[in-house]
Design a protein around this motif. Structure first.
Motif, mmCIF file in Angstrom:
data_model
loop_
_atom_site.group_PDB
_atom_site.id
_atom_site.type_symbol
_atom_site.label_atom_id
_atom_site.label_comp_id
_atom_site.label_asym_id
_atom_site.label_seq_id
_atom_site.Cartn_x
_atom_site.Cartn_y
_atom_site.Cartn_z
ATOM 1 N N THR A 235 1.101 8.813 1.846
ATOM 2 C CA THR A 235 0.506 10.142 2.006
ATOM 3 C C THR A 235 1.166 11.202 1.128
ATOM 4 O O THR A 235 1.573 12.258 1.603
ATOM 5 C CB THR A 235 0.591 10.568 3.487
ATOM 6 N N LYS A 236 1.246 10.912 -0.157
ATOM 7 C CA LYS A 236 1.730 11.968 -1.054
ATOM 8 C C LYS A 236 0.564 12.906 -1.366
ATOM 9 O O LYS A 236 -0.606 12.502 -1.284
ATOM 10 C CB LYS A 236 2.329 11.367 -2.315
ATOM 11 N N ILE A 237 0.898 14.123 -1.736
ATOM 12 C CA ILE A 237 -0.132 15.156 -1.902
ATOM 13 C C ILE A 237 -1.147 14.770 -2.982
ATOM 14 O O ILE A 237 -2.322 15.138 -2.905
ATOM 15 C CB ILE A 237 0.515 16.550 -2.160
ATOM 16 N N GLU A 278 12.714 16.824 -7.775
ATOM 17 C CA GLU A 278 11.884 15.649 -8.048
ATOM 18 C C GLU A 278 12.368 14.478 -7.199
ATOM 19 O O GLU A 278 13.500 14.460 -6.740
ATOM 20 C CB GLU A 278 12.003 15.253 -9.528
ATOM 21 N N GLU A 279 11.514 13.488 -7.062
ATOM 22 C CA GLU A 279 11.905 12.273 -6.332
ATOM 23 C C GLU A 279 13.124 11.623 -6.992
ATOM 24 O O GLU A 279 13.950 11.003 -6.335
ATOM 25 C CB GLU A 279 10.739 11.285 -6.320
ATOM 26 N N ASP A 280 13.208 11.781 -8.314
ATOM 27 C CA ASP A 280 14.318 11.173 -9.063
ATOM 28 C C ASP A 280 15.132 12.255 -9.779
ATOM 29 O O ASP A 280 15.591 12.051 -10.904
ATOM 30 C CB ASP A 280 13.776 10.156 -10.080
ATOM 31 N N MET A 327 14.471 5.933 4.294
ATOM 32 C CA MET A 327 13.920 4.602 4.016
ATOM 33 C C MET A 327 13.666 4.418 2.520
ATOM 34 O O MET A 327 13.919 3.366 1.950
ATOM 35 C CB MET A 327 12.616 4.377 4.783
ATOM 36 N N GLN A 328 13.188 5.495 1.897
ATOM 37 C CA GLN A 328 12.923 5.412 0.459
ATOM 38 C C GLN A 328 14.230 5.241 -0.308
ATOM 39 O O GLN A 328 14.293 4.474 -1.267
ATOM 40 C CB GLN A 328 12.166 6.666 -0.013
ATOM 41 N N ALA A 329 15.282 5.915 0.143
ATOM 42 C CA ALA A 329 16.603 5.744 -0.481
ATOM 43 C C ALA A 329 17.049 4.293 -0.347
ATOM 44 O O ALA A 329 17.521 3.686 -1.319
ATOM 45 C CB ALA A 329 17.625 6.673 0.184
ATOM 46 N N VAL A 330 16.870 3.738 0.838
ATOM 47 C CA VAL A 330 17.269 2.339 1.057
ATOM 48 C C VAL A 330 16.456 1.411 0.148
ATOM 49 O O VAL A 330 17.000 0.488 -0.466
ATOM 50 C CB VAL A 330 17.131 1.958 2.552
ATOM 51 N N ARG A 331 15.170 1.695 0.013
ATOM 52 C CA ARG A 331 14.316 0.837 -0.846
ATOM 53 C C ARG A 331 14.760 0.928 -2.312
ATOM 54 O O ARG A 331 14.783 -0.084 -3.018
ATOM 55 C CB ARG A 331 12.846 1.231 -0.681
ATOM 56 N N PHE A 332 15.076 2.128 -2.775
ATOM 57 C CA PHE A 332 15.540 2.273 -4.166
ATOM 58 C C PHE A 332 16.910 1.606 -4.335
ATOM 59 O O PHE A 332 17.188 0.975 -5.355
ATOM 60 C CB PHE A 332 15.634 3.753 -4.562
ATOM 61 N N THR A 341 13.776 -4.957 -9.806
ATOM 62 C CA THR A 341 12.670 -5.923 -9.883
ATOM 63 C C THR A 341 11.368 -5.382 -9.297
ATOM 64 O O THR A 341 10.310 -5.947 -9.522
ATOM 65 C CB THR A 341 13.028 -7.231 -9.128
ATOM 66 N N TYR A 342 11.429 -4.299 -8.530
ATOM 67 C CA TYR A 342 10.214 -3.829 -7.834
ATOM 68 C C TYR A 342 9.624 -2.577 -8.492
ATOM 69 O O TYR A 342 8.477 -2.577 -8.910
ATOM 70 C CB TYR A 342 10.542 -3.552 -6.360
ATOM 71 N N TYR A 343 10.412 -1.538 -8.586
ATOM 72 C CA TYR A 343 9.906 -0.280 -9.155
ATOM 73 C C TYR A 343 10.062 -0.283 -10.671
ATOM 74 O O TYR A 343 11.061 -0.784 -11.196
ATOM 75 C CB TYR A 343 10.686 0.918 -8.592
HETATM 76 C C1 GN1 Z 1 5.201 3.324 -4.621
HETATM 77 O O1 GN1 Z 1 3.250 3.772 -6.858
HETATM 78 P P1 GN1 Z 1 3.159 4.703 -5.717
HETATM 79 O O2 GN1 Z 1 3.800 6.024 -5.996
HETATM 80 O O3 GN1 Z 1 1.765 4.832 -5.130
HETATM 81 C C2 GN1 Z 1 5.391 2.572 -3.300
HETATM 82 C C3 GN1 Z 1 5.562 3.576 -2.169
HETATM 83 C C4 GN1 Z 1 6.781 4.423 -2.467
HETATM 84 C C5 GN1 Z 1 6.609 5.131 -3.826
HETATM 85 C C6 GN1 Z 1 7.840 5.881 -4.219
HETATM 86 C C7 GN1 Z 1 3.117 -0.343 -2.615
HETATM 87 O O4 GN1 Z 1 4.026 4.068 -4.506
HETATM 88 O O5 GN1 Z 1 5.739 2.889 -0.952
HETATM 89 O O6 GN1 Z 1 6.961 5.358 -1.447
HETATM 90 O O7 GN1 Z 1 6.317 4.165 -4.867
HETATM 91 N N1 GN1 Z 1 4.234 1.737 -3.049
HETATM 92 C C8 GN1 Z 1 4.372 0.433 -2.783
HETATM 93 O O8 GN1 Z 1 7.559 6.698 -5.292
HETATM 94 O O9 GN1 Z 1 5.472 -0.088 -2.676
#
Ligand code: GN1
Ligand code: MG
Length: 380
Positions: A235-237, A278-280, A327-332, A341-343
Protein backbone atom coordinates in the motif's frame (compact mmCIF):
# COMPACT_ATOMS: atom_id res chain seq x y z
CA UNK A 1 1.78 -20.28 -33.40
CA UNK A 2 0.81 -17.40 -35.61
CA UNK A 3 1.97 -13.84 -35.23
CA UNK A 4 5.42 -14.64 -33.85
CA UNK A 5 7.67 -12.68 -36.15
CA UNK A 6 10.63 -12.90 -33.80
CA UNK A 7 12.22 -9.99 -35.65
CA UNK A 8 11.72 -6.87 -33.68
CA UNK A 9 12.92 -7.15 -30.10
CA UNK A 10 13.38 -4.51 -27.43
CA UNK A 11 17.14 -4.56 -26.96
CA UNK A 12 16.88 -3.72 -23.26
CA UNK A 13 14.51 -6.59 -22.60
CA UNK A 14 16.62 -9.59 -23.45
CA UNK A 15 14.16 -11.99 -21.89
CA UNK A 16 11.89 -11.70 -24.93
CA UNK A 17 13.61 -14.07 -27.29
CA UNK A 18 10.84 -15.69 -29.25
CA UNK A 19 8.24 -12.97 -29.61
CA UNK A 20 7.92 -9.25 -30.09
CA UNK A 21 5.97 -7.20 -27.60
CA UNK A 22 3.53 -6.40 -30.42
CA UNK A 23 2.91 -10.05 -31.14
CA UNK A 24 2.38 -10.70 -27.44
CA UNK A 25 -0.15 -7.86 -27.31
CA UNK A 26 -1.94 -9.47 -30.25
CA UNK A 27 -2.71 -12.52 -28.11
CA UNK A 28 -5.27 -10.50 -26.13
CA UNK A 29 -8.89 -9.70 -26.94
CA UNK A 30 -8.43 -5.94 -27.13
CA UNK A 31 -10.86 -3.58 -28.90
CA UNK A 32 -9.87 -1.30 -31.77
CA UNK A 33 -6.35 -1.40 -33.17
CA UNK A 34 -3.12 -1.22 -31.15
CA UNK A 35 -0.66 1.36 -32.47
CA UNK A 36 2.32 2.63 -30.52
CA UNK A 37 3.81 0.43 -27.78
CA UNK A 38 5.86 2.22 -25.10
CA UNK A 39 7.63 1.14 -21.93
CA UNK A 40 5.50 2.38 -19.02
CA UNK A 41 6.41 3.28 -15.42
CA UNK A 42 9.37 2.20 -13.33
CA UNK A 43 8.22 -0.88 -11.42
CA UNK A 44 10.90 -2.83 -9.56
CA UNK A 45 9.40 -6.22 -10.17
CA UNK A 46 7.20 -6.35 -13.29
CA UNK A 47 7.67 -4.77 -16.75
CA UNK A 48 4.88 -2.67 -18.22
CA UNK A 49 4.04 -1.34 -21.67
CA UNK A 50 1.43 1.19 -22.63
CA UNK A 51 -0.52 0.09 -25.71
CA UNK A 52 -2.02 3.09 -27.49
CA UNK A 53 -5.21 2.51 -29.44
CA UNK A 54 -5.43 4.08 -32.88
CA UNK A 55 -9.20 3.63 -33.06
CA UNK A 56 -11.25 6.60 -31.89
CA UNK A 57 -13.23 5.75 -28.76
CA UNK A 58 -11.44 2.44 -28.12
CA UNK A 59 -9.43 2.24 -24.89
CA UNK A 60 -5.66 2.09 -24.44
CA UNK A 61 -4.24 -0.86 -22.53
CA UNK A 62 -1.41 -1.81 -20.22
CA UNK A 63 0.56 -4.93 -21.09
CA UNK A 64 2.56 -6.39 -18.20
CA UNK A 65 5.07 -9.16 -17.85
CA UNK A 66 4.62 -10.63 -14.35
CA UNK A 67 7.93 -11.54 -12.73
CA UNK A 68 7.65 -15.29 -12.17
CA UNK A 69 10.89 -15.42 -10.17
CA UNK A 70 9.28 -13.33 -7.42
CA UNK A 71 5.73 -14.60 -8.02
CA UNK A 72 6.25 -18.32 -8.37
CA UNK A 73 2.60 -19.16 -9.05
CA UNK A 74 1.36 -16.66 -11.62
CA UNK A 75 -1.80 -18.64 -12.48
CA UNK A 76 -2.81 -18.42 -8.80
CA UNK A 77 -1.91 -14.73 -8.70
CA UNK A 78 -4.10 -14.10 -11.76
CA UNK A 79 -6.94 -16.12 -10.27
CA UNK A 80 -6.80 -13.86 -7.19
CA UNK A 81 -6.61 -10.76 -9.37
CA UNK A 82 -9.67 -11.67 -11.44
CA UNK A 83 -11.64 -12.60 -8.32
CA UNK A 84 -10.80 -9.32 -6.60
CA UNK A 85 -11.35 -7.19 -9.72
CA UNK A 86 -14.81 -8.72 -10.24
CA UNK A 87 -15.68 -8.28 -6.58
CA UNK A 88 -14.58 -4.63 -6.51
CA UNK A 89 -16.24 -3.84 -9.86
CA UNK A 90 -19.56 -5.17 -8.57
CA UNK A 91 -19.31 -2.83 -5.55
CA UNK A 92 -18.24 0.18 -7.62
CA UNK A 93 -21.12 -0.41 -10.02
CA UNK A 94 -23.60 0.34 -7.22
CA UNK A 95 -22.19 3.76 -6.30
CA UNK A 96 -20.58 4.86 -9.57
CA UNK A 97 -22.28 2.96 -12.40
CA UNK A 98 -20.74 5.21 -15.05
CA UNK A 99 -17.19 4.94 -13.73
CA UNK A 100 -16.62 1.22 -13.22
CA UNK A 101 -13.77 1.33 -15.77
CA UNK A 102 -12.03 4.11 -13.86
CA UNK A 103 -12.62 3.00 -10.30
CA UNK A 104 -11.75 -0.66 -10.71
CA UNK A 105 -9.23 -2.58 -12.78
CA UNK A 106 -10.33 -4.61 -15.79
CA UNK A 107 -8.33 -7.66 -16.85
CA UNK A 108 -8.55 -8.20 -20.61
CA UNK A 109 -8.59 -11.92 -21.48
CA UNK A 110 -6.57 -13.56 -24.22
CA UNK A 111 -8.36 -14.41 -27.46
CA UNK A 112 -8.68 -17.90 -25.97
CA UNK A 113 -10.41 -16.53 -22.86
CA UNK A 114 -7.52 -16.92 -20.40
CA UNK A 115 -6.49 -14.25 -17.88
CA UNK A 116 -2.80 -14.48 -18.91
CA UNK A 117 -0.62 -15.58 -21.80
CA UNK A 118 2.49 -17.70 -21.34
CA UNK A 119 5.04 -17.12 -24.10
CA UNK A 120 7.44 -19.75 -25.49
CA UNK A 121 10.22 -18.39 -23.22
CA UNK A 122 8.09 -19.07 -20.15
CA UNK A 123 7.19 -15.44 -19.41
CA UNK A 124 3.72 -14.61 -18.14
CA UNK A 125 1.81 -11.69 -19.64
CA UNK A 126 -1.45 -9.94 -18.87
CA UNK A 127 -3.36 -6.97 -20.20
CA UNK A 128 -5.34 -4.41 -18.24
CA UNK A 129 -7.52 -1.62 -19.47
CA UNK A 130 -5.59 1.63 -19.17
CA UNK A 131 -7.21 4.25 -16.91
CA UNK A 132 -7.04 7.58 -18.71
CA UNK A 133 -6.38 11.00 -17.16
CA UNK A 134 -5.03 9.87 -13.84
CA UNK A 135 -2.37 11.25 -11.53
CA UNK A 136 0.16 9.19 -9.56
CA UNK A 137 2.25 10.39 -6.62
CA UNK A 138 5.50 8.60 -5.82
CA UNK A 139 5.65 10.46 -2.53
CA UNK A 140 3.96 13.48 -1.05
CA UNK A 141 4.24 16.11 1.65
CA UNK A 142 0.61 17.11 1.13
CA UNK A 143 -1.73 15.84 3.88
CA UNK A 144 -4.70 15.99 1.47
CA UNK A 145 -3.01 13.49 -0.84
CA UNK A 146 -2.14 11.31 2.16
CA UNK A 147 -5.76 11.46 3.31
CA UNK A 148 -7.16 10.66 -0.15
CA UNK A 149 -4.70 7.83 -0.71
CA UNK A 150 -5.55 6.24 2.62
CA UNK A 151 -9.28 6.76 2.01
CA UNK A 152 -8.90 4.84 -1.26
CA UNK A 153 -6.93 1.98 0.33
CA UNK A 154 -9.42 1.82 3.20
CA UNK A 155 -12.36 1.77 0.78
CA UNK A 156 -10.65 -1.14 -0.95
CA UNK A 157 -10.40 -2.97 2.40
CA UNK A 158 -14.07 -2.28 3.03
CA UNK A 159 -15.12 -3.51 -0.43
CA UNK A 160 -13.25 -6.76 0.26
CA UNK A 161 -14.76 -7.16 3.73
CA UNK A 162 -17.28 -9.72 2.47
CA UNK A 163 -14.83 -11.67 0.31
CA UNK A 164 -13.75 -14.70 2.31
CA UNK A 165 -9.96 -14.99 2.61
CA UNK A 166 -10.42 -18.72 2.07
CA UNK A 167 -11.29 -17.99 -1.53
CA UNK A 168 -7.98 -16.22 -2.13
CA UNK A 169 -4.71 -18.09 -2.60
CA UNK A 170 -1.40 -17.30 -0.87
CA UNK A 171 0.97 -16.00 -3.56
CA UNK A 172 3.97 -15.43 -1.26
CA UNK A 173 3.85 -17.63 1.85
CA UNK A 174 4.69 -15.81 5.12
CA UNK A 175 5.14 -12.55 3.24
CA UNK A 176 4.32 -10.32 6.23
CA UNK A 177 4.90 -12.92 8.94
CA UNK A 178 7.31 -11.21 11.36
CA UNK A 179 8.03 -14.43 13.19
CA UNK A 180 9.15 -16.08 9.96
CA UNK A 181 11.23 -13.05 8.93
CA UNK A 182 13.10 -13.28 12.25
CA UNK A 183 13.68 -16.98 11.69
CA UNK A 184 14.99 -16.16 8.20
CA UNK A 185 17.29 -13.55 9.74
CA UNK A 186 18.73 -16.10 12.19
CA UNK A 187 19.41 -18.39 9.26
CA UNK A 188 21.14 -15.61 7.30
CA UNK A 189 23.25 -14.72 10.36
CA UNK A 190 24.22 -18.36 10.77
CA UNK A 191 25.26 -18.72 7.12
CA UNK A 192 26.82 -15.26 6.72
CA UNK A 193 26.97 -16.04 3.00
CA UNK A 194 28.41 -12.69 1.93
CA UNK A 195 30.77 -12.31 4.93
CA UNK A 196 29.00 -9.12 6.00
CA UNK A 197 27.90 -10.11 9.50
CA UNK A 198 30.68 -8.15 11.20
CA UNK A 199 29.39 -4.92 9.66
CA UNK A 200 25.88 -5.20 11.06
CA UNK A 201 26.34 -6.46 14.64
CA UNK A 202 24.86 -3.32 16.16
CA UNK A 203 21.82 -3.42 13.90
CA UNK A 204 21.21 -7.06 14.72
CA UNK A 205 21.35 -6.27 18.45
CA UNK A 206 18.74 -3.57 17.98
CA UNK A 207 16.52 -5.86 15.91
CA UNK A 208 16.71 -8.54 18.59
CA UNK A 209 15.99 -6.07 21.37
CA UNK A 210 12.72 -5.08 19.68
CA UNK A 211 11.60 -8.52 18.54
CA UNK A 212 9.13 -9.09 21.38
CA UNK A 213 7.17 -5.90 20.75
CA UNK A 214 7.28 -6.43 17.00
CA UNK A 215 5.68 -9.86 17.38
CA UNK A 216 2.55 -8.30 18.94
CA UNK A 217 0.58 -8.35 15.70
CA UNK A 218 1.72 -11.86 14.84
CA UNK A 219 0.48 -13.05 18.22
CA UNK A 220 -2.84 -11.20 17.91
CA UNK A 221 -3.30 -12.95 14.57
CA UNK A 222 -2.30 -16.40 15.84
CA UNK A 223 -4.70 -16.10 18.79
CA UNK A 224 -7.56 -15.11 16.50
CA UNK A 225 -7.96 -11.67 18.12
CA UNK A 226 -7.48 -10.04 14.72
CA UNK A 227 -9.01 -11.83 11.74
CA UNK A 228 -7.58 -12.74 8.38
CA UNK A 229 -8.96 -10.60 5.57
CA UNK A 230 -8.18 -10.21 1.91
CA UNK A 231 -5.37 -7.64 2.00
CA UNK A 232 -3.40 -5.72 -0.62
CA UNK A 233 0.04 -5.94 0.99
CA UNK A 234 1.75 -3.20 -1.02
CA UNK A 235 0.00 0.00 0.00
CA UNK A 236 2.48 2.63 -1.08
CA UNK A 237 0.97 5.90 -2.26
CA UNK A 238 2.05 5.22 -5.87
CA UNK A 239 -0.36 2.28 -5.88
CA UNK A 240 -3.34 4.64 -5.85
CA UNK A 241 -4.50 6.41 -9.00
CA UNK A 242 -5.94 9.89 -8.47
CA UNK A 243 -8.21 11.91 -10.73
CA UNK A 244 -7.39 15.40 -11.94
CA UNK A 245 -9.02 16.90 -8.85
CA UNK A 246 -6.62 14.90 -6.67
CA UNK A 247 -9.34 12.60 -5.40
CA UNK A 248 -8.50 8.89 -5.09
CA UNK A 249 -9.85 6.77 -7.93
CA UNK A 250 -8.54 3.26 -7.85
CA UNK A 251 -6.09 0.90 -6.12
CA UNK A 252 -3.59 -0.76 -8.47
CA UNK A 253 -0.87 -3.46 -8.29
CA UNK A 254 -2.93 -6.38 -7.03
CA UNK A 255 -0.11 -8.94 -7.27
CA UNK A 256 0.45 -9.37 -3.55
CA UNK A 257 -3.22 -9.73 -2.67
CA UNK A 258 -3.64 -12.67 -0.36
CA UNK A 259 -5.02 -13.47 3.11
CA UNK A 260 -3.49 -11.15 5.72
CA UNK A 261 -4.23 -8.70 8.52
CA UNK A 262 -5.49 -5.17 8.04
CA UNK A 263 -2.35 -4.02 9.85
CA UNK A 264 -0.36 -4.78 6.68
CA UNK A 265 -2.25 -2.28 4.59
CA UNK A 266 -2.17 0.40 7.26
CA UNK A 267 1.43 -0.27 8.27
CA UNK A 268 3.02 -0.28 4.85
CA UNK A 269 1.11 2.89 3.99
CA UNK A 270 2.53 4.59 7.08
CA UNK A 271 6.03 3.28 6.37
CA UNK A 272 6.15 4.64 2.85
CA UNK A 273 4.10 7.78 3.19
CA UNK A 274 5.18 9.37 6.46
CA UNK A 275 8.93 9.04 5.88
CA UNK A 276 10.40 12.54 5.48
CA UNK A 277 13.41 10.97 3.75
CA UNK A 278 13.82 8.28 1.13
CA UNK A 279 13.43 4.56 1.72
CA UNK A 280 17.17 4.30 1.06
CA UNK A 281 18.26 7.70 2.34
CA UNK A 282 21.97 7.87 3.06
CA UNK A 283 21.41 10.88 5.27
CA UNK A 284 19.67 9.51 8.33
CA UNK A 285 18.92 13.01 9.60
CA UNK A 286 16.41 13.28 6.81
CA UNK A 287 14.53 10.15 7.86
CA UNK A 288 11.68 10.59 10.33
CA UNK A 289 8.00 9.82 10.76
CA UNK A 290 6.01 12.94 9.94
CA UNK A 291 3.16 13.31 12.43
CA UNK A 292 0.97 15.46 10.20
CA UNK A 293 1.15 12.93 7.38
CA UNK A 294 0.62 10.13 9.88
CA UNK A 295 -2.57 11.74 11.13
CA UNK A 296 -3.79 12.44 7.59
CA UNK A 297 -3.17 8.85 6.50
CA UNK A 298 -4.72 7.38 9.65
CA UNK A 299 -7.69 9.70 9.28
CA UNK A 300 -8.35 8.66 5.66
CA UNK A 301 -7.88 4.98 6.42
CA UNK A 302 -10.18 5.02 9.41
CA UNK A 303 -12.81 7.16 7.67
CA UNK A 304 -13.24 4.36 5.14
CA UNK A 305 -12.82 1.36 7.48
CA UNK A 306 -14.13 2.54 10.87
CA UNK A 307 -17.43 0.72 10.44
CA UNK A 308 -15.99 -2.65 9.53
CA UNK A 309 -12.86 -2.98 11.68
CA UNK A 310 -12.99 -4.71 15.05
CA UNK A 311 -11.77 -2.77 18.09
CA UNK A 312 -8.79 -5.15 18.32
CA UNK A 313 -7.83 -4.29 14.75
CA UNK A 314 -8.04 -0.56 15.42
CA UNK A 315 -5.92 -0.97 18.54
CA UNK A 316 -3.34 -2.93 16.55
CA UNK A 317 -2.88 -0.14 13.99
CA UNK A 318 -0.47 1.79 16.16
CA UNK A 319 1.89 -1.22 16.31
CA UNK A 320 1.57 -1.65 12.54
CA UNK A 321 3.13 1.75 11.91
CA UNK A 322 6.27 0.57 13.73
CA UNK A 323 6.18 -3.01 12.57
CA UNK A 324 6.41 -2.24 8.86
CA UNK A 325 9.57 -0.10 8.92
CA UNK A 326 11.06 -2.72 11.25
CA UNK A 327 10.02 -5.67 9.06
CA UNK A 328 11.31 -3.91 5.97
CA UNK A 329 14.63 -3.27 7.74
CA UNK A 330 14.84 -6.96 8.61
CA UNK A 331 14.07 -7.92 4.99
CA UNK A 332 16.78 -5.59 3.64
CA UNK A 333 19.20 -6.82 6.32
CA UNK A 334 18.56 -10.45 5.34
CA UNK A 335 19.23 -9.59 1.71
CA UNK A 336 22.42 -7.76 2.68
CA UNK A 337 23.65 -10.79 4.63
CA UNK A 338 22.65 -13.14 1.81
CA UNK A 339 24.58 -11.13 -0.77
CA UNK A 340 21.78 -9.18 -2.50
CA UNK A 341 19.72 -11.91 -4.07
CA UNK A 342 16.18 -10.51 -3.74
CA UNK A 343 16.08 -6.74 -4.19
CA UNK A 344 17.66 -5.00 -7.12
CA UNK A 345 20.62 -2.97 -5.80
CA UNK A 346 22.33 0.08 -7.25
CA UNK A 347 25.61 -0.49 -5.37
CA UNK A 348 27.03 -3.14 -3.01
CA UNK A 349 26.02 -1.27 0.17
CA UNK A 350 22.50 -0.46 -1.02
CA UNK A 351 20.75 -3.01 1.17
CA UNK A 352 22.74 -1.80 4.18
CA UNK A 353 21.78 1.82 3.48
CA UNK A 354 18.15 0.74 3.15
CA UNK A 355 18.36 -1.21 6.42
CA UNK A 356 19.76 1.78 8.31
CA UNK A 357 17.11 4.12 6.92
CA UNK A 358 14.26 1.77 7.85
CA UNK A 359 15.71 1.28 11.34
CA UNK A 360 15.93 5.04 11.76
CA UNK A 361 12.27 5.32 10.79
CA UNK A 362 11.38 2.59 13.28
CA UNK A 363 13.29 4.34 16.07
CA UNK A 364 11.71 7.68 15.28
CA UNK A 365 8.26 6.09 15.34
CA UNK A 366 9.09 4.42 18.63
CA UNK A 367 10.12 7.76 20.15
CA UNK A 368 6.75 9.23 19.03
CA UNK A 369 4.70 6.24 20.17
CA UNK A 370 2.60 8.16 22.71
CA UNK A 371 1.62 10.72 20.09
CA UNK A 372 0.86 8.01 17.52
CA UNK A 373 -1.27 6.17 20.04
CA UNK A 374 -3.20 9.35 20.84
CA UNK A 375 -3.84 9.98 17.13
CA UNK A 376 -5.21 6.46 16.55
CA UNK A 377 -7.31 6.65 19.70
CA UNK A 378 -8.83 9.99 18.71
CA UNK A 379 -9.64 8.79 15.19
CA UNK A 380 -10.94 5.33 16.07
C1 GN1 B 1 9.00 -4.62 -3.19
O1 GN1 B 1 8.81 -3.59 -6.01
P1 GN1 B 1 7.86 -3.02 -5.04
O2 GN1 B 1 8.26 -1.66 -4.56
O3 GN1 B 1 6.41 -3.08 -5.49
C2 GN1 B 1 8.47 -5.71 -2.25
C3 GN1 B 1 7.70 -5.06 -1.11
C4 GN1 B 1 8.65 -4.14 -0.36
C5 GN1 B 1 9.23 -3.08 -1.33
C6 GN1 B 1 10.26 -2.23 -0.66
C7 GN1 B 1 6.88 -8.73 -3.82
O4 GN1 B 1 7.89 -3.96 -3.72
O5 GN1 B 1 7.21 -6.05 -0.24
O6 GN1 B 1 7.97 -3.53 0.69
O7 GN1 B 1 9.84 -3.72 -2.48
N1 GN1 B 1 7.59 -6.60 -2.99
C8 GN1 B 1 7.79 -7.92 -2.97
O8 GN1 B 1 10.55 -1.15 -1.47
O9 GN1 B 1 8.66 -8.43 -2.28
MG1 MG C 1 4.42 -3.87 -5.84
Amino acid sequence: MQGFTGQQHFASHKWIKEMTVESIAAQFATDGKIGKVQVHGGGHINDSYHLANTKEGAPDYLLQRVNHHVFKDVPLLMQNTVLVCDHVAAKVRKDHPDEVDRRSLTIVPTTGGESYFKDPDGNFWRVLRFIEDHLVFDSTTDPDIAYQGALTFGAFTTMLNDLSPEKVGTVIPDFHNMNWRLTQLKESIRKDTAGRLKVVKEEIDYVESRAKMMLTIHELGESGAIPLRVTHNDTKISNVLFDKDRKGLCVIDLDTIQPGYVTSDFGDGIRTLTNTGEEDDENLDRVSMDLELYEAFASGFLDSTRDILLDAEKEALVYAGLLFPYMQAVRFLIDYLDGDTYYKVKHPEHNLVRTLAQLKLTKDGEAKMDKLRAIIKKLS
